[in-house]
Design an enzyme around this catalytic site. Sequence first.
Site, PDB file in Angstrom:
ATOM      1  N   TYR A   1       0.834  -1.128   0.070  1.00  0.00           N
ATOM      2  CA  TYR A   1      -0.107   0.156  -0.211  1.00  0.00           C
ATOM      3  C   TYR A   1       0.901   1.092  -0.028  1.00  0.00           C
ATOM      4  O   TYR A   1       0.697   2.131  -1.014  1.00  0.00           O
ATOM      5  CB  TYR A   1      -0.839  -0.183   1.270  1.00  0.00           C
ATOM      6  CG  TYR A   1      -1.791   1.209   1.540  1.00  0.00           C
ATOM      7  CD1 TYR A   1      -2.941   1.442   0.634  1.00  0.00           C
ATOM      8  CD2 TYR A   1      -1.431   2.158   2.285  1.00  0.00           C
ATOM      9  CE1 TYR A   1      -3.685   2.671   0.891  1.00  0.00           C
ATOM     10  CE2 TYR A   1      -2.164   3.526   2.551  1.00  0.00           C
ATOM     11  CZ  TYR A   1      -3.326   3.525   1.757  1.00  0.00           C
ATOM     12  OH  TYR A   1      -4.066   4.693   1.791  1.00  0.00           O
TER      13      TYR A   1
ATOM     14  N   LYS B   1       1.234   4.149  -2.937  1.00  0.00           N
ATOM     15  CA  LYS B   1       1.050   5.637  -2.837  1.00  0.00           C
ATOM     16  C   LYS B   1       2.246   6.511  -2.849  1.00  0.00           C
ATOM     17  O   LYS B   1       2.274   7.737  -3.562  1.00  0.00           O
ATOM     18  CB  LYS B   1       0.478   5.754  -1.381  1.00  0.00           C
ATOM     19  CG  LYS B   1      -0.944   5.416  -0.853  1.00  0.00           C
ATOM     20  CD  LYS B   1      -2.052   5.958  -1.849  1.00  0.00           C
ATOM     21  CE  LYS B   1      -3.228   5.533  -1.629  1.00  0.00           C
ATOM     22  NZ  LYS B   1      -4.522   6.499  -2.321  1.00  0.00           N
TER      23      LYS B   1
END
Length: 264
Positions: free
Chosen positions: A161, A165
């Site tokens: 994750y 990002k």
Amino acid sequence: MSDLDTRHAHTAAIVTGGAQGVGLAIARQLVAEGCRKLMLAGRDAAKGEAAIAELRAAGADTRFVSLDLQDVDACLGIVDAAVSAFGEVNALINAAALGARGTLLDTSVDLWDQMFDTNARAPFFLMQGFVKHRLEKGGGGSIVNILSQCAHCGQSYLAPYSASKGALATLTKNVANAYRFDRIRCNAILPGWMDTPGEDITQRKYHGATDGWLDRAEAGQPMGQLCKPHELAGLASYLLSAQAGVMTGALIDYDQNVAGSYPE
């Protein structure tokens, strides 16, 4: 009527993740500031219908498209659908994301691909379609990407994750640089721990949270709360507006904890 009430009178926007949480909060803010053309995209058709009803009642021509962010053709198609509905689109908000857990050691290839397809590839192609449209219209327009403080690092169980990002953070700056002479601005907001319906599901699914977890979590925060979508929405609205002036390529930390700080 104040200037704020009409700040987005000429805005036609696409909002991914627009049926709940941050995306819906931004959509509400845009409508409160005069936006009357909104295309929402999300996974949950029932929530989408509820959002449409609410925003239409507030005076906005609102449409909803059920969107699988891992489908590139669908991502490009939502830009075409919005242009077909409204004539043109001049604002894009990439608020949808996948927040599943995975460490360096237990992340599978499938999870890695799902994370990057959703959190990096989908915004890439949504921006591609949006920028092509804006160039056909002679330029102008604004993009806001919703990232995360995890782009700076993230917990061990958020390895893919955080990487996705971080990729979107770099992409935000790349797009901003590439199209600044076309007056297409691209900025990002990096929120910290947020109070959203999705976070409630995440806490219960991955961390064994029980009723009352939010009150307990907020009691330990410096400002006594988690980040609230309706408060972040005001910043997103500003970044999308002409009042943001020349601002582009900015990665704005939106949190009560300061990156790089350490206990005294």
